[in-house]
Design an enzyme around this catalytic site. Structure first.
Site, PDB file in Angstrom:
ATOM      1  N   SER A  16      42.516  45.984  42.842  1.00 14.01           N
ATOM      2  CA  SER A  16      41.272  46.288  42.136  1.00 14.01           C
ATOM      3  C   SER A  16      41.117  47.789  41.958  1.00 14.01           C
ATOM      4  CB  SER A  16      40.079  45.747  42.919  1.00 14.01           C
ATOM      5  OG  SER A  16      38.897  46.333  42.423  1.00 14.01           O
ATOM      6  N   HIS A  41      43.204  44.362  38.523  1.00 19.85           N
ATOM      7  CA  HIS A  41      41.854  43.783  38.525  1.00 19.85           C
ATOM      8  C   HIS A  41      40.848  44.887  38.184  1.00 19.85           C
ATOM      9  CE1 HIS A  41      38.869  40.794  39.978  1.00 19.85           C
ATOM     10  NE2 HIS A  41      38.218  41.823  40.497  1.00 19.85           N
ATOM     11  N   ASP A  43      36.929  45.794  37.825  1.00 16.29           N
ATOM     12  CA  ASP A  43      35.582  45.369  38.199  1.00 16.29           C
ATOM     13  C   ASP A  43      34.547  46.011  37.287  1.00 16.29           C
ATOM     14  OD1 ASP A  43      35.863  43.574  40.439  1.00 16.29           O
ATOM     15  OD2 ASP A  43      36.704  45.285  41.517  1.00 16.29           O
ATOM     16  N   MET A  45      30.701  46.295  36.284  1.00 14.74           N
ATOM     17  CA  MET A  45      29.352  46.084  36.851  1.00 14.74           C
ATOM     18  C   MET A  45      28.325  46.780  35.968  1.00 14.74           C
ATOM     19  SD  MET A  45      30.131  46.677  40.878  1.00 14.74           S
ATOM     20  CE  MET A  45      31.712  46.208  41.619  1.00 14.74           C
ATOM     21  N   HIS A  74      36.849  41.395  35.639  1.00 15.44           N
ATOM     22  CA  HIS A  74      35.856  40.642  36.403  1.00 15.44           C
ATOM     23  C   HIS A  74      34.486  41.168  36.014  1.00 15.44           C
ATOM     24  CE1 HIS A  74      34.173  39.849  40.758  1.00 15.44           C
ATOM     25  NE2 HIS A  74      33.601  39.070  39.854  1.00 15.44           N
ATOM     26  N   MET A  76      30.860  41.439  36.327  1.00 11.67           N
ATOM     27  CA  MET A  76      29.660  41.234  37.162  1.00 11.67           C
ATOM     28  C   MET A  76      28.491  41.775  36.365  1.00 11.67           C
ATOM     29  SD  MET A  76      31.539  42.283  40.711  1.00 11.67           S
ATOM     30  CE  MET A  76      32.859  43.076  39.789  1.00 11.67           C
ATOM     31  N   MET A 147      34.225  34.486  45.362  1.00 16.15           N
ATOM     32  CA  MET A 147      33.918  35.779  45.997  1.00 16.15           C
ATOM     33  C   MET A 147      33.859  35.595  47.510  1.00 16.15           C
ATOM     34  SD  MET A 147      33.712  38.070  43.631  1.00 16.15           S
ATOM     35  CE  MET A 147      33.268  39.393  44.769  1.00 16.15           C
ATOM     36  N   ASP A 183      38.341  37.285  46.202  1.00 17.64           N
ATOM     37  CA  ASP A 183      38.035  38.692  45.937  1.00 17.64           C
ATOM     38  C   ASP A 183      37.020  39.181  46.952  1.00 17.64           C
ATOM     39  OD1 ASP A 183      37.509  41.152  44.815  1.00 17.64           O
ATOM     40  OD2 ASP A 183      36.675  40.371  42.941  1.00 17.64           O
TER      41      ASP A 183
HETATM   42  C1  DX5 Z   1      33.495  43.565  44.604  1.00 18.51           C
HETATM   43  C2  DX5 Z   1      34.653  43.529  43.646  1.00 18.51           C
HETATM   44  C3  DX5 Z   1      35.962  43.524  44.313  1.00 18.51           C
HETATM   45  C4  DX5 Z   1      36.260  44.752  45.137  1.00 18.51           C
HETATM   46  C5  DX5 Z   1      37.176  44.366  46.242  1.00 18.51           C
HETATM   47  O1  DX5 Z   1      32.323  43.316  43.923  1.00 18.51           O
HETATM   48  O2  DX5 Z   1      34.581  42.373  42.833  1.00 18.51           O
HETATM   49  O3  DX5 Z   1      37.009  43.304  43.368  1.00 18.51           O
HETATM   50  O4  DX5 Z   1      36.839  45.779  44.389  1.00 18.51           O
HETATM   51  O5  DX5 Z   1      37.323  45.446  47.097  1.00 18.51           O
HETATM   52  P1  DX5 Z   1      37.896  45.263  48.583  1.00 18.51           P
HETATM   53  O6  DX5 Z   1      39.241  44.638  48.452  1.00 18.51           O
HETATM   54  O7  DX5 Z   1      37.921  46.656  49.095  1.00 18.51           O
HETATM   55  O8  DX5 Z   1      36.930  44.367  49.313  1.00 18.51           O
HETATM   56 ZN    ZN Z   2      36.354  41.907  41.538  1.00 20.94          ZN
END
Ligand code: DX5
Ligand code: ZN
Length: 230
Positions: A16, A41, A43, A45, A74, A76, A147, A183
């Site tokens: 990620s 990956h 993320d 947000m 991903h 969010m 998650m 994840d």
């Molecule tokens: C959290 C993200 C994850 C995050 C994981 O909301 O969706 O993808 O980057 O990070 P680690 O592996 O550090 O928990």
């Molecule tokens: Zn993620």
């Protein structure tokens, strides 16, 4: 053949970039490619669905130019139906939205739209969301993301109590060609637990990007996930 064991999906390791150095994303993507990552990956947000704000389609488009790795986005975000197509246009290979963000009929339409655009469709579940929320969508999905932390931030502790949900999704997938991703908090110490319950796609941020040797971290995650499946 009834009673046959489902064909296991290949193990996928998806670092990620939330844990990357954002000033050097091209170098970080190249570092992950050299280290043996399968996907990258991303993320996304929006500061509303989760209390954090990260990146949008222009960054995905820039990454698309500098890496051959599949981009696993991903989302969010509160309004995936509006923004998902923009991530596809930017070069996403997988777009995963959260089932909590939209009603089932709209989620199904979004899956079909993603696939019609040549993108793989994924649906994610927050820790408190029951597995039943994703089951009706399975015929229209290529990936389910469970998650294992509350979404929003990297570096949180793996929630081992998600095991029954991971196992229930794996059982429901059966022999469909659907990846089961986990994840949050995945590391060499926790990956075997997720793998043993049926996860085959491992998202990991801090465990890979903060490791002294990213290649060794990815190899350890892969061995842990594969070994756990027996
Ligand atoms: C959290 C993200 C994850 C995050 C994981 O909301 O969706 O993808 O980057 O990070 P680690 O592996 O550090 O928990
Ligand atoms: Zn993620």
């Amino acid at each position: 053949m009834s009673g046959a064991r489902p064909v296991p999906r290949p193990v996928v390791i998806a670092p990620s970039i939330l844990s990357a150095d954002f000033a050097r994303l091209a170098e970080e993507a190249a570092r992950m490619e050299r280290a043996g990552a399968d996907w990258l990956h991303v993320d996304v947000m929006d500061g509303h669905f989760v209390p954090n704000l990260t990146i949008g389609p222009p960054v995905v488009a820039s990454l698309r130019k500098v890496t051959r790795l599949p981009l696993d986005c991903h989302l969010m975000i509160t309004d995936p139906a509006t923004y998902a197509p923009r991530f596809v246009e930017a070069g996403a290979d997988v777009v995963t939205f959260h089932v909590e963000a939209l009603p089932e009929a709209e989620a199904r339409a979004l899956c079909r739209d993603l696939r019609a655009r040549g993108c793989r469709a994924g649906a994610a579940l927050r820790p408190r969301t029951p597995v039943e929320a994703v089951l009706p969508l399975l015929p229209d999905l290529d990936l389910v993301l469970v998650m294992t932390v509350e979404p929003g931030f990297g570096g949180q502790a793996y929630m081992a109590d998600m095991a029954p949900k991971i196992a229930a999704v794996r059982a429901a997938i059966g022999d469909r060609a659907i990846d089961l991703a986990v994840d949050g908090g995945l590391a060499p110490e926790t990956v075997a637990h997720a793998g043993a319950h049926g996860a085959n796609a491992i998202v990991a941020g801090s465990a890979v990007f903060r490791a002294a040797d990213a290649g060794a971290a990815i190899a350890a995650l892969r061995a842990g996930a594969a070994g756990a499946r027996g």
